[in-house]
Design an enzyme around this catalytic site. Structure first.
Site, mmCIF file in Angstrom:
data_model
loop_
_atom_site.group_PDB
_atom_site.id
_atom_site.type_symbol
_atom_site.label_atom_id
_atom_site.label_comp_id
_atom_site.label_asym_id
_atom_site.label_seq_id
_atom_site.Cartn_x
_atom_site.Cartn_y
_atom_site.Cartn_z
ATOM 1 N N ARG A 263 0.866 -1.175 0.000
ATOM 2 C CA ARG A 263 0.000 0.000 0.000
ATOM 3 C C ARG A 263 0.907 1.230 0.000
ATOM 4 N NH1 ARG A 263 2.462 1.648 3.697
ATOM 5 N NH2 ARG A 263 0.953 3.327 3.898
ATOM 6 N N GLY A 264 0.300 2.419 -0.022
ATOM 7 C CA GLY A 264 1.082 3.642 -0.193
ATOM 8 C C GLY A 264 1.153 3.929 -1.689
ATOM 9 N N ALA A 265 0.874 5.169 -2.060
ATOM 10 C CA ALA A 265 0.690 5.500 -3.476
ATOM 11 C C ALA A 265 1.864 5.072 -4.375
ATOM 12 C CB ALA A 265 0.400 6.999 -3.618
ATOM 13 N N ASP B 250 -1.843 10.776 -1.748
ATOM 14 C CA ASP B 250 -2.194 9.767 -2.757
ATOM 15 C C ASP B 250 -2.558 10.392 -4.085
ATOM 16 O OD1 ASP B 250 -2.775 8.529 0.001
ATOM 17 O OD2 ASP B 250 -2.557 6.860 -1.402
ATOM 18 N N GLN C 96 -1.886 2.304 10.122
ATOM 19 C CA GLN C 96 -0.612 2.327 9.387
ATOM 20 C C GLN C 96 0.475 3.087 10.156
ATOM 21 O OE1 GLN C 96 -3.592 2.899 8.010
ATOM 22 N NE2 GLN C 96 -3.653 2.423 5.838
ATOM 23 N N ARG D 93 -7.672 -0.114 -6.437
ATOM 24 C CA ARG D 93 -7.857 0.972 -5.474
ATOM 25 C C ARG D 93 -8.025 2.281 -6.267
ATOM 26 N NH1 ARG D 93 -4.197 1.214 -0.314
ATOM 27 N NH2 ARG D 93 -6.042 2.357 0.382
ATOM 28 N N ASN E 212 -5.128 12.585 1.083
ATOM 29 C CA ASN E 212 -4.260 11.698 1.869
ATOM 30 C C ASN E 212 -5.129 10.945 2.867
ATOM 31 O OD1 ASN E 212 -1.576 10.699 2.446
ATOM 32 N ND2 ASN E 212 -1.715 11.773 4.392
ATOM 33 N N LYS E 213 -4.509 10.082 3.627
ATOM 34 C CA LYS E 213 -5.222 9.219 4.568
ATOM 35 C C LYS E 213 -6.211 10.014 5.417
ATOM 36 C CE LYS E 213 -4.918 5.730 4.762
ATOM 37 N NZ LYS E 213 -5.844 4.888 3.966
HETATM 38 O O1 MRU Z 1 -4.375 3.327 2.445
HETATM 39 P P1 MRU Z 1 -2.893 3.457 2.322
HETATM 40 O O2 MRU Z 1 -2.138 2.820 3.431
HETATM 41 O O3 MRU Z 1 -2.400 3.018 0.950
HETATM 42 O O4 MRU Z 1 -2.647 5.025 2.420
HETATM 43 C C1 MRU Z 1 -1.355 5.537 2.337
HETATM 44 C C2 MRU Z 1 -1.303 7.000 2.528
HETATM 45 O O5 MRU Z 1 -2.286 7.649 2.780
HETATM 46 C C3 MRU Z 1 0.033 7.656 2.336
HETATM 47 O O6 MRU Z 1 0.131 8.793 3.126
HETATM 48 C C4 MRU Z 1 0.175 8.054 0.867
HETATM 49 O O7 MRU Z 1 -0.041 6.957 0.021
HETATM 50 C C5 MRU Z 1 1.501 8.629 0.583
HETATM 51 S S1 MRU Z 1 2.718 7.344 0.549
HETATM 52 C C6 MRU Z 1 4.233 7.921 0.277
#
Ligand code: MRU
Length: 367
Positions: A53-55, A243, A202, A90, A253-254
């Site tokens: 996960r993470g963009a 993201d 996370q 996603r 973002n999250k």
């Molecule tokens: O749902 P996730 O864990 O994929 O969300 C991740 C985030 O919100 C991060 O802050 C974002 O992807 C930036 S990662 C460098």
């Protein structure tokens, strides 16, 4: 970055040149388990179920997913099927679309017999580029931390971050955590306030683990503690990831990021967003049009943890029968973002700011 003293990345090509290695992030922080992906469906599952996960890491995994698809079948229909499968995993992180379209465009120009090799090569380049990009973000972000240090007469700089935008969310370094790692490695005294980041935690599970492995001082806090700490002068700056960032500087973002930005503004705390350029959606002008993922309510209704016996278990934390809604991202309007930290430098969160660093995008008119 380091795990038990050894350099590690979040994704790699296995020695046989076919399988793709990942860390199953759903097992952290209790178990460091590696997995081998060998089909595009496995890559899609890894993204959807958040093993990765993470963009930026979603983008890199999708690129390797296209390569895995070409290994099995390099035909035109297979390109379309793989792209469709990966794009459906996603919706919010735009790096996914960026990587899939990059591979799709490349592969369509090639004869079938050259597609698999070209796809693996391009996926490898995307992964390497991510590492270089994040290292550049680190270099551009460190002066912001040093500025805070100068105001603190040598005392530790307290940085609040949300979710996990560290190396686990990218191929290496991370985005929000990249300047923190570099500052720490250069001897700047830093301390990170780590938002736990409900519902999937996370922050508590991944950010705390990777900072701990690398030796960066940190403290996990409840999601709702940030405002209190800012009011008490215990946060010098915030750095988060994103993201998807619009061409005008609005930042998805999250979930919970927006509330931190509001608290930061109310307390005069600088609020920075670190991002690699594939996270910019040049087609969008308004953050409210960013698709916001909604995931299963079970992620909210249950929480995973390690029991005293050592067993990792899930337990329910809301009453049976209570409905729950799990919105996964939110959008922070550009006006609350002090600046964006990109691989090309630091800029205001605005169309003019972004175009000052990416002038080649002037012709793209966001809708
Ligand atoms: O749902 P996730 O864990 O994929 O969300 C991740 C985030 O919100 C991060 O802050 C974002 O992807 C930036 S990662 C460098």
């Amino acid at each position: 970055m380091k795990v038990a003293g050894q350099a590690m990345r979040s994704i790699w090509l296995e020695p046989d040149g076919a399988g793709v290695g990942i860390i199953d992030q759903t097992r952290l922080p209790f178990e460091l388990r590696m997995l081998r992906l060998i089909t595009v469906d496995e890559a899609a599952h890894a993204i959807r179920a958040m093993l990765v996960r993470g963009a930026p890491l979603i983008g890199a995994t999708a690129a390797y997913g296209m390569a895995l698809a070409m290994r099995a079948d390099p035909g035109d229909a297979a390109i379309a099927r793989a792209a469709e499968t990966l794009l459906a995993t996603r919706p919010t992180a735009v790096n996914l679309r960026w990587a899939v379209e990059d591979l799709r465009t490349l592969l369509k120009q090639l004869p079938a017999e050259r597609r698999a090799e070209a796809a693996y090569r391009r996926a490898g380049e995307i992964a390497e580029a991510d590492v270089a990009t994040n290292r550049a973000i680190a270099a551009h972000g460190v002066p912001l931390i040093r500025q805070a240090l100068a105001r603190k007469a040598g005392k530790a700089v307290h940085i609040l971050t949300h979710c996990n935008a560290g190396w686990l969310a990218t191929v290496d370094w991370g985005t929000a955590l990249a300047p923190i790692y570099l500052a720490h490695d250069e001897g700047v005294p830093v301390h990170v306030w780590v938002d736990e980041t409900r519902p999937r935690n996370q922050g508590a599970s991944l950010t705390a683990w990777e900072l701990g492995q690398h030796g960066v001082p940190h403290t996990v806090i409840a999601d709702n503690a940030g405002g209190h700490l800012m009011q008490r002068g215990q946060v010098d700056l915030c750095i988060v990831g994103t993201d998807r960032t619009t061409a005008t500087g609005d930042v998805a973002n999250k979930i919970g990021t927006y509330l931190k930005a509001l608290a930061a503004r109310d307390n005069g705390v600088p609020f920075y967003v670190a991002l690699p350029s594939p996270t910019i959606d040049w087609t969008l002008a308004d953050g409210r049009t960013i698709p916001i993922e909604e995931r299963s309510a079970d992620e909210l209704a249950e929480i995973a943890g390690r029991l005293a016996s050592g067993e990792v278990a899930r337990v329910r934390v809301i009453p049976d029968g209570s409905p729950a809604a799990n919105y996964v991202f939110d959008v922070t309007p550009a006006k609350y973002v002090t600046a964006l930290i990109t691989e090309r430098g630091v800029c205001p969160a605005s169309r003019d700011g972004l175009l000052s660093l990416f002038p080649e995008r002037k012709a793209t008119r966001p809708g």
